[in-house]
Design a protein around this motif. Structure first.
Motif, mmCIF file in Angstrom:
data_model
loop_
_atom_site.group_PDB
_atom_site.id
_atom_site.type_symbol
_atom_site.label_atom_id
_atom_site.label_comp_id
_atom_site.label_asym_id
_atom_site.label_seq_id
_atom_site.Cartn_x
_atom_site.Cartn_y
_atom_site.Cartn_z
ATOM 1 N N UNK A 186 0.863 -1.390 -0.099
ATOM 2 C CA UNK A 186 0.131 -0.222 0.018
ATOM 3 C C UNK A 186 0.832 1.315 -0.034
ATOM 4 N N UNK A 187 1.997 1.022 0.790
ATOM 5 C CA UNK A 187 2.937 2.267 0.749
ATOM 6 C C UNK A 187 3.452 2.700 -0.615
ATOM 7 N N UNK A 188 3.827 1.610 -1.286
ATOM 8 C CA UNK A 188 4.553 1.713 -2.587
ATOM 9 C C UNK A 188 3.221 2.338 -3.520
ATOM 10 N N UNK A 189 2.182 1.766 -3.221
ATOM 11 C CA UNK A 189 1.152 2.339 -4.301
ATOM 12 C C UNK A 189 0.769 3.961 -4.174
ATOM 13 N N UNK A 190 0.872 4.234 -2.864
ATOM 14 C CA UNK A 190 0.651 5.789 -2.406
ATOM 15 C C UNK A 190 1.793 6.393 -3.067
ATOM 16 N N UNK A 191 3.131 5.871 -2.707
ATOM 17 C CA UNK A 191 4.310 6.927 -3.277
ATOM 18 C C UNK A 191 4.397 7.042 -4.788
ATOM 19 N N UNK A 192 3.864 5.923 -5.680
ATOM 20 C CA UNK A 192 3.966 5.827 -6.954
ATOM 21 C C UNK A 192 2.869 6.433 -7.629
ATOM 22 N N UNK A 193 1.676 6.560 -6.809
ATOM 23 C CA UNK A 193 0.382 7.142 -7.450
ATOM 24 C C UNK A 193 -0.169 6.069 -8.280
ATOM 25 N N UNK A 194 -0.168 4.875 -7.976
ATOM 26 C CA UNK A 194 -0.754 3.795 -8.687
ATOM 27 C C UNK A 194 -2.136 3.448 -7.946
ATOM 28 N N UNK A 195 -3.200 3.461 -9.061
ATOM 29 C CA UNK A 195 -4.527 3.236 -9.006
ATOM 30 C C UNK A 195 -4.691 1.708 -8.204
ATOM 31 N N UNK A 196 -5.565 1.666 -7.299
ATOM 32 C CA UNK A 196 -5.987 0.282 -6.850
ATOM 33 C C UNK A 196 -7.403 0.266 -7.193
#
Length: 288
Positions: A186-196
Motif C-alpha cells: 500500500x505504501x508503494x502504491x501511495x508513493x508511486x500514485x498507482x491506482x487500486x
C-alpha cells in the motif's frame, strides 16, 4: 453517485461463464454486448473500463459504446505469459519480442492501454490461496517498460501478497483485484500514485450463494474490505470497479454494489474520491 465502472468484462454475463464463452467463441454475439451497454445506460454508468477477453467481444464493444453515451476504455485483450493464467482475458506470448508484437497489435486495434496478467486466479474456496505463476519483479518491469515506451499505461491483474508487491515495484499504473495486499505494498502504491481497483464484490457478492464454502468466502471478503479501509486511510487512490461479468456481479448492478461497499469505507468523501479515480483513469489510460 458513481458513474464509472473501472473494471468490467463485457463478454461475461455474471451468471454462467461457460455459456458466456459458448455465446462468443465462434463469433461475437453482438446483441449480448448491446444488452450489456443497455444495462450500464439504465444504471447511469457513463464510463466503462474493460478488462479484455479472448474472443474479440471487447474489440466489438469499442465500436458501439458511444451509441449508448458511454466512454469505453479497452486493452482489447490482456496479455499473459504462455503457461500461466490468463487465456480467459486475452492472448499469450512466449518472450519479450512476442510481447512487443502483441502490444503493437493492440495499438493497431485502437487499444487505450495494455493489460498484463501477473498472478493466477483467486481460490474463493480456500482463504489465502492464489494459483501459482512464475513472474518475477524484473520480468514484470520489462513488460511495463515495453508498454510505456509505446505510450500505454499498464493495468495489472494481480492478487497474492508477493505478486501484488512485485507489480507495484515494477511500476504498473493500476492494480486490479489486489487480494491479500499488505501494508508495505500500500505504501508503494501511495508513493508511486498507482491506482487500486479492488473489485471487492467478486468476493462479497459470493456470500450466501453457496457456490463456495461460506466460512472461507467470509474470511476472504472481510480481509479484503479491511485492506481497502487501510489503504484508504493511507491515501491510496482507489477506484470503483466491480469485475462485472464475474459470477454474481451483474453489469450495471455490480457497479452499484461495489460503490456501496466503498461508500461504507470512505463515508461522505466517497463521491469525491471515486470521481478523482475516474478522472485519473480517463486521463492516464488512453494511449498517447
Amino acid at each position: 453517485m458513481i458513474t464509472a465502472e473501472l473494471h468490467a468484462h463485457v463478454f461475461m454475463d455474471g451468471i454462467n461463464y461457460k455459456k458466456s464463452v459458448e455465446r462468443h467463441k465462434d463469433d461475437v454475439d453482438k446483441e449480448a454486448i448491446k444488452s450489456v451497454f443497455q444495462a450500464y445506460q439504465d444504471h447511469g454508468i457513463t464510463c466503462v473500463r474493460e478488462g479484455g477477453d479472448h474472443y474479440g467481444a471487447s474489440i466489438y464493444a469499442k465500436t458501439i459504446a458511444a451509441d449508448y453515451g458511454i466512454t469505453y476504455l479497452s486493452p482489447c485483450f490482456a496479455l499473459y505469459k504462455e503457461g500461466n493464467y490468463g487465456k480467459v482475458a486475452g492472448l499469450s506470448y512466449t518472450d519479450f519480442p512476442e510481447f512487443q508484437e502483441r502490444v503493437a497489435k493492440a495499438k493497431e486495434l485502437g487499444a487505450d492501454f495494455i493489460k498484463i496478467m501477473v498472478s493466477g486466479i483467486l481460490d474463493f474456496g480456500k482463504y489465502g490461496v492464489v494459483s501459482e505463476t512464475d513472474y518475477t519483479t524484473e520480468y514484470i518491469t520489462e513488460l511495463v517498460h515495453i508498454a510505456h515506451e509505446e505510450g500505454f499505461a499498464v493495468m495489472a491483474h494481480a492478487s497474492g501478497t508477493e505478486r501484488v508487491r512485485q507489480a507495484a515495484e515494477a511500476g504498473v499504473d493500476s492494480i486490479e483485484h489486489g487480494y491479500y495486499m499488505d501494508s508495505e505494498t500500500m505504501d508503494i502504491l501511495k508513493a508511486k500514485n498507482i491506482l487500486w481497483v479492488p473489485t471487492a464484490v467478486t468476493s462479497a457478492n459470493l456470500r450466501g450463494t453457496g457456490r463456495f464454502n461460506e466460512g472461507e468466502v467470509e474470511k476472504i471478503a472481510e480481509r479484503h474490505l479491511s485492506a481497502i479501509a487501510e489503504a484508504y486511510e493511507k491515501g491510496v487512490l482507489i477506484g470503483c470497479g466491480s469485475d462485472a461479468g464475474a459470477y454474481a456481479v451483474l453489469h450495471g448492478k455490480g457497479t452499484l454494489d461495489e460503490y456501496e461497499l466503498l461508500q461504507g469505507i470512505m463515508g461522505k468523501d466517497a463521491d469525491e474520491k471515486l470521481t478523482s479515480a475516474e478522472e485519473f483513469v480517463k486521463k492516464k489510460f488512453r494511449n498517447k
